[in-house]
Design an enzyme around this catalytic site. Structure first.
Site, PDB file in Angstrom:
ATOM      1  N   SER A 152      35.803  41.626  34.741  1.00 34.84           N
ATOM      2  CA  SER A 152      36.918  40.928  34.104  1.00 34.84           C
ATOM      3  C   SER A 152      37.785  41.875  33.266  1.00 34.84           C
ATOM      4  CB  SER A 152      36.371  39.765  33.268  1.00 34.84           C
ATOM      5  OG  SER A 152      37.391  38.882  32.880  1.00 34.84           O
ATOM      6  N   ASP A 170      44.916  53.537  38.077  1.00 36.17           N
ATOM      7  CA  ASP A 170      46.247  53.489  38.685  1.00 36.17           C
ATOM      8  C   ASP A 170      47.190  54.505  38.059  1.00 36.17           C
ATOM      9  OD1 ASP A 170      45.549  51.513  40.433  1.00 36.17           O
ATOM     10  OD2 ASP A 170      47.030  50.057  39.745  1.00 36.17           O
ATOM     11  N   LYS A 210      35.830  40.372  39.366  1.00 36.95           N
ATOM     12  CA  LYS A 210      36.389  39.126  38.804  1.00 36.95           C
ATOM     13  C   LYS A 210      37.854  39.388  38.459  1.00 36.95           C
ATOM     14  CE  LYS A 210      36.046  35.776  35.045  1.00 36.95           C
ATOM     15  NZ  LYS A 210      37.409  36.035  34.533  1.00 36.95           N
TER      16      LYS A 210
END
Length: 496
Positions: free
Chosen positions: A312, A323, A337
């Protein structure tokens, strides 16, 4: 008793657990005529139960059970909660509550340990991630929700609770008695694993996590002005507040960087979170904790450690740093999740925790069911992690949300399940060949203390920062995933 149509009318002010600020009315959602035939059928079933069931049933109890069943059928993370559960979730946000210190979920309708929280009674009692709790004192947990189980494990400090544990890796059931205490969560911990290197572990994302991290980073900069590398440990971190995740990632990213975007059915669920103070501000602090942060943390070489219990909000951080090419992810593929839950008060004594959006990494990746794949897959133990086949991730829940970006998700999940079955068969073969002495040795193997000199994964991260060779994962599945291949594609060699 409330009239049934009221259930469809209002969604009011939000509280703050892993949330989006902003759903204000059910009118924001897609409108549709009420299904009158189904509502009529519901009323008929209700009346039949009231009339013919073997014993009298309380109206409120029956309707509450119906609401809970409706909500829990949506996905593994949506749930209808009562006043006590609502208070419990608020206590967890602030980081202080009475209990044993454990993150739990569901597996096969049983309570599953996501992770014991560091330095709590559950942690010191030897409870492990992946353990199944089959009984709490004298109450079986089959069909019990995580919120109900949490309430059973809470209690006055100094009292005891006995958990019956089934440990899949050892194929045995045993009781553990744990003494409750006041849990004061310290979500940020630091250490110096080697001269010139810093280690920061975040156990969960709470209201005070961002200012606590900021204070720790300032101390690190003072004590190690020539810092060579930083390791951020998100292993066994089950998540928490979106705002705190944005603040933590923002401590290491350029100003105004996108950390995560969210998208759902209502307009207020469509937004981008940047590492601006307005996007990570919480009620527990009144000034920007990252203001005047030491500049070194924007560019010092950085490793993020993950495992299957990184979930999460911690996946938001790992994805943002990956990224942005700000950090190298080392460890295991995360839980997967990729959804956001909003806590919506319904009455003065009840609330709805409902999935309202998918979240996406800055590049637009949905990690739902897939997880964050490490740049360098590394095992937790030097001799490998054969019990990985027993790990349950988001994709293994029968009512999990689909990854709407991945057209091949079904085939990929089927292939992963076939690989898991094969790995479990090999695990059973190995277990059958073990002597009783070997089995006992496996049971007695010391649990890894994250951040210690015996932490194999941490030592591999240090090797990466120092430019030394790493020992990559022995799991063929992890190597395939790290290379971005489907689980059935033969993996080539991976060297670092």
């Amino acid at each position: 008793m409330r009239k049934l149509p009221c259930l469809f009318i209002s969604i009011a002010t939000l509280a703050a657990a892993a949330t989006l600020p902003g759903v204000t009315s059910a009118a924001d959602a897609q409108s549709a005529p009420l299904p009158l035939d189904q509502l009529r059928l519901f009323a008929e079933v209700f009346g039949q139960i009231k009339q013919d069931y073997v014993k009298p049933v309380d109206d409120e109890q029956l309707l509450t059970a119906a609401i809970k069943g409706m909500v829990s059928s949506l996905d593994p993370h949506s749930v209808y909660i009562d006043k006590t559960d609502f208070q419990d979730s608020q206590e967890r946000i602030t980081g202080r509550f009475a209990g044993i210190g454990i993150e739990i979920g569901l597996e096969d309708r049983l309570i599953k340990v996501i992770a014991p929280i560091d330095d709590t009674p559950a942690f010191h009692a030897g409870i492990r991630p992946g353990d199944l709790i089959t009984r709490i004192d004298d109450k079986p947990t089959l069909g019990v929700t995580p919120d109900q189980a949490s309430a059973l494990m809470r209690g006055n400090p100094g009292t005891k609770v006995t958990l019956t544990i089934y440990r899949k890796s050892e194929k045995r059931t045993f009781p553990l008695t744990v003494t409750r205490t006041i849990i004061k969560l310290q979500s940020v911990k630091t250490a110096v694993p080697a001269p010139g290197y810093a280690y920061v572990r975040i156990t969960s994302f709470q209201e005070r996590t961002t200012p606590d991290l900021a204070a720790k980073l300032r101390t690190i900069a003072q004590l190690q002005p020539n810092l060579k590398g930083l390791i951020l440990d998100l292993r066994n971190n089950g998540g928490g507040l979106v705002e705190s995740a944005v603040g933590v990632a923002g401590a290491f990213l350029p100003q105004a960087s996108i950390v995560v975007t969210t998208d759902g059915q209502v307009a207020s669920s469509k937004r981008a979170y940047r590492n601006n103070y307005s996007d990570y501000r919480m009620r527990s602090f009144d000034r920007d904790p990252l203001q005047n942060e030491p500049a070194i943390f924007k560019n010092v070489p950085m490793i993020v450690l993950t495992n299957a219990y990184t979930a999460s909000a911690s996946e938001i951080v790992a994805g943002a740093l990956q990224d942005g090419s700000r950090a190298t992810i080392v460890g295991k593929t995360t839980f997967g999740k990729g959804s956001v839950q909003t806590l919506v008060p319904m009455t003065s004594s009840s609330a709805l925790r409902m999935t309202t959006a998918y979240y996406y990494t800055p590049s637009g990746r949905s990690i739902q069911d897939i997880g964050i794949r490490p740049n360098i897959p590394v095992d937790q133990f030097a001799d490998g992690d054969p019990d990985d086949a027993l790990v349950t991730r988001e994709a293994d829940y029968p009512n999990h949300l689909a990854n709407i970006q991945d057209a091949n998700e079904k085939k990929e999940l089927e292939a992963r399940q076939r690989d898991r079955v094969e790995e479990m068969r090999l695990l059973d073969e190995r277990s059958d060949k073990e002597t009783p002495e070997q089995r006992q040795k496996d049971r007695d193997r010391a649990r890894v203390e994250f951040g210690s000199s015996d932490d194999f994964m941490l030592q591999q991260a240090l090797n990466k920062l120092r430019g030394k060779p790493l020992i990559v994962s022995k799991s063929l599945l992890e190597l395939r995933l790290a290379q971005g291949e489907s689980p059935q594609t033969p993996a080539g060699p991976v060297t670092h």
